[in-house]
Design a protein around this motif. Structure first.
Motif, PDB file in Angstrom:
ATOM      1  N   VAL A 151     -83.825   5.695  62.948  1.00 24.97           N
ATOM      2  CA  VAL A 151     -83.402   4.725  63.667  1.00 24.97           C
ATOM      3  C   VAL A 151     -81.787   4.806  63.596  1.00 24.97           C
ATOM      4  O   VAL A 151     -81.434   4.932  62.425  1.00 24.97           O
ATOM      5  CB  VAL A 151     -83.741   3.125  63.296  1.00 24.97           C
ATOM      6  N   ALA A 152     -81.189   4.731  64.677  1.00 28.30           N
ATOM      7  CA  ALA A 152     -79.599   4.889  64.641  1.00 28.30           C
ATOM      8  C   ALA A 152     -78.992   3.524  64.605  1.00 28.30           C
ATOM      9  O   ALA A 152     -78.556   2.896  65.500  1.00 28.30           O
ATOM     10  CB  ALA A 152     -79.146   5.636  65.848  1.00 28.30           C
ATOM     11  N   ALA A 153     -79.027   3.201  63.225  1.00 30.15           N
ATOM     12  CA  ALA A 153     -78.578   1.773  62.857  1.00 30.15           C
ATOM     13  C   ALA A 153     -78.590   1.451  61.422  1.00 30.15           C
ATOM     14  O   ALA A 153     -79.085   2.422  60.560  1.00 30.15           O
ATOM     15  CB  ALA A 153     -79.228   0.530  63.669  1.00 30.15           C
ATOM     16  N   TYR A 154     -78.113   0.473  60.921  1.00 31.62           N
ATOM     17  CA  TYR A 154     -78.241   0.072  59.565  1.00 31.62           C
ATOM     18  C   TYR A 154     -79.487  -0.633  59.180  1.00 31.62           C
ATOM     19  O   TYR A 154     -79.934  -1.435  60.095  1.00 31.62           O
ATOM     20  CB  TYR A 154     -77.267  -1.023  59.156  1.00 31.62           C
ATOM     21  N   GLY A 155     -80.117   0.219  58.360  1.00 30.45           N
ATOM     22  CA  GLY A 155     -81.630  -0.630  57.640  1.00 30.45           C
ATOM     23  C   GLY A 155     -81.258  -1.114  56.396  1.00 30.45           C
ATOM     24  O   GLY A 155     -81.080  -0.189  55.473  1.00 30.45           O
ATOM     25  N   ALA A 156     -81.624  -2.329  56.360  1.00 29.37           N
ATOM     26  CA  ALA A 156     -81.362  -2.995  55.102  1.00 29.37           C
ATOM     27  C   ALA A 156     -82.494  -2.578  54.053  1.00 29.37           C
ATOM     28  O   ALA A 156     -83.616  -2.560  54.344  1.00 29.37           O
ATOM     29  CB  ALA A 156     -81.664  -4.484  55.272  1.00 29.37           C
ATOM     30  N   PRO A 157     -81.881  -2.357  52.857  1.00 27.14           N
ATOM     31  CA  PRO A 157     -82.871  -1.903  51.620  1.00 27.14           C
ATOM     32  C   PRO A 157     -83.729  -3.022  51.320  1.00 27.14           C
ATOM     33  O   PRO A 157     -83.651  -4.326  51.627  1.00 27.14           O
ATOM     34  CB  PRO A 157     -81.742  -1.670  50.691  1.00 27.14           C
ATOM     35  N   CYS A 158     -84.975  -2.668  51.121  1.00 34.32           N
ATOM     36  CA  CYS A 158     -86.154  -3.429  50.714  1.00 34.32           C
ATOM     37  C   CYS A 158     -86.409  -3.200  49.218  1.00 34.32           C
ATOM     38  O   CYS A 158     -87.688  -2.633  49.112  1.00 34.32           O
ATOM     39  CB  CYS A 158     -87.120  -3.201  51.693  1.00 34.32           C
ATOM     40  N   PRO A 159     -85.845  -3.526  48.116  1.00 35.99           N
ATOM     41  CA  PRO A 159     -86.461  -3.290  46.931  1.00 35.99           C
ATOM     42  C   PRO A 159     -87.641  -3.760  46.494  1.00 35.99           C
ATOM     43  O   PRO A 159     -87.726  -4.944  46.597  1.00 35.99           O
ATOM     44  CB  PRO A 159     -85.252  -3.679  46.046  1.00 35.99           C
ATOM     45  N   GLU A 160     -88.345  -3.179  45.675  1.00 35.71           N
ATOM     46  CA  GLU A 160     -89.488  -3.800  45.052  1.00 35.71           C
ATOM     47  C   GLU A 160     -89.246  -4.509  44.081  1.00 35.71           C
ATOM     48  O   GLU A 160     -88.293  -4.479  43.315  1.00 35.71           O
ATOM     49  CB  GLU A 160     -90.602  -2.701  44.640  1.00 35.71           C
ATOM     50  N   PRO A 161     -89.720  -5.711  43.844  1.00 32.26           N
ATOM     51  CA  PRO A 161     -89.572  -6.547  42.832  1.00 32.26           C
ATOM     52  C   PRO A 161     -89.537  -6.056  41.451  1.00 32.26           C
ATOM     53  O   PRO A 161     -90.384  -5.036  41.092  1.00 32.26           O
ATOM     54  CB  PRO A 161     -90.509  -7.816  42.861  1.00 32.26           C
ATOM     55  N   GLU A 162     -88.709  -6.291  40.444  1.00 31.50           N
ATOM     56  CA  GLU A 162     -88.643  -5.684  39.044  1.00 31.50           C
ATOM     57  C   GLU A 162     -88.407  -4.296  39.044  1.00 31.50           C
ATOM     58  O   GLU A 162     -88.734  -3.527  37.971  1.00 31.50           O
ATOM     59  CB  GLU A 162     -89.872  -6.301  38.147  1.00 31.50           C
ATOM     60  N   SER A 163     -88.124  -3.736  40.037  1.00 35.86           N
ATOM     61  CA  SER A 163     -87.428  -2.231  40.021  1.00 35.86           C
ATOM     62  C   SER A 163     -86.073  -2.326  40.262  1.00 35.86           C
ATOM     63  O   SER A 163     -85.289  -3.016  40.814  1.00 35.86           O
ATOM     64  CB  SER A 163     -88.139  -1.700  41.217  1.00 35.86           C
ATOM     65  N   SER A 164     -85.314  -1.269  39.633  1.00 34.45           N
ATOM     66  CA  SER A 164     -83.983  -1.068  39.474  1.00 34.45           C
ATOM     67  C   SER A 164     -83.532   0.195  40.549  1.00 34.45           C
ATOM     68  O   SER A 164     -84.252   1.299  40.653  1.00 34.45           O
ATOM     69  CB  SER A 164     -83.462  -0.492  38.262  1.00 34.45           C
ATOM     70  N   THR A 205     -73.664  -0.363  44.810  1.00 27.46           N
ATOM     71  CA  THR A 205     -74.259  -1.682  44.227  1.00 27.46           C
ATOM     72  C   THR A 205     -75.731  -1.398  43.770  1.00 27.46           C
ATOM     73  O   THR A 205     -76.163  -0.273  43.677  1.00 27.46           O
ATOM     74  CB  THR A 205     -74.377  -2.504  45.481  1.00 27.46           C
ATOM     75  N   THR A 206     -76.157  -2.655  43.031  1.00 26.81           N
ATOM     76  CA  THR A 206     -77.565  -2.254  42.507  1.00 26.81           C
ATOM     77  C   THR A 206     -78.623  -3.376  43.262  1.00 26.81           C
ATOM     78  O   THR A 206     -78.238  -4.165  44.077  1.00 26.81           O
ATOM     79  CB  THR A 206     -77.539  -2.691  41.264  1.00 26.81           C
TER      80      THR A 206
END
Length: 208
Positions: A151-164, A205-206
């Motif tokens: 997709v030619a757009a910003y894709g928001a990160p979706c981190p898994e819980p309790e993962s870094s 960022t983290t």
């Protein structure tokens, strides 16, 4: 030539809640090659002697601190629902930079997670006189390439819980504007940026 005051346009895309493992699997073969070999535009310590002279900051993000929820899929879930699939709207964060070399002919931005070879946003042909991007805005004459979701757009990160995870916002000074259209493939955009880059700088960022 770039206009002095380009008209802005929104960057948001519908954001699917996909695990990082699944997201890593959709990186194209060409992009994976660039990430791991060759020019290695997204890999630390590569690209030869390219200076890291560009200072990248944000009024709403801090180096080494968690990515604000507003720019991750958790924050997007609090916004309006998509019209067709009920998917949330993603918003890109504001960014500022300084220290570009005098010879820069254009600017590119790549947002990625190097640990899983996931690219969330690619922007190129930014005016070299530009010093910032406002939230959810890309100037009219700049272009967005495809991310790892195609997709030619910003894709928001979706981190898994309790993962870094680490999320890098890297600004590149390029010799010239790229000869690529809006929506260029990820591998084509990364390869072109690698070939033109003369300096860079990152804000990291983290996920926690």
């Amino acid at each position: 030539m770039f206009p002095a005051l380009p008209s802005p346009r929104p960057t948001g895309a519908r954001t699917a809640r996909t695990s990082p493992a699944a997201l890593a699997g959709v990186v194209t073969a060409g992009a994976a090659l660039v990430l791991t070999t060759g020019c290695g535009i997204l890999a630390p310590g590569q690209n030869g002697d390219m200076p890291d002279d560009i200072n990248v900051t944000s009024p709403l993000m801090q180096e080494g601190q968690p990515l604000p929820a507003a720019y991750a899929c958790e924050g997007a879930a609090d916004g309006e629902e998509g019209e067709e699939q009920g998917e949330p709207e993603a918003y890109s964060p504001p960014l500022s930079w300084s220290g570009l070399p005098d010879e820069a002919g254009s600017i590119a931005l790549v947002v990625d997670d190097p640990q899983v070879a996931q690219v969330f946003w690619v922007v190129y042909d930014l005016d070299p006189q530009l010093v910032e991007l406002r939230q959810n805005i890309v100037p009219a004459d700049a272009k967005q390439g495809q991310n790892s979701d195609g997709v030619a757009a910003y894709g928001a990160p979706c981190p898994e819980p309790e993962s870094s995870y680490e999320y890098r916002f890297t600004v590149y000074a390029l010799e010239n504007p790229l000869d690529l259209p809006e929506g260029a493939s990820l591998d084509a955009a990364l390869d072109a940026i690698a070939n033109q880059a003369v300096a860079r700088g990152s804000l990291v960022t983290t996920s926690e």
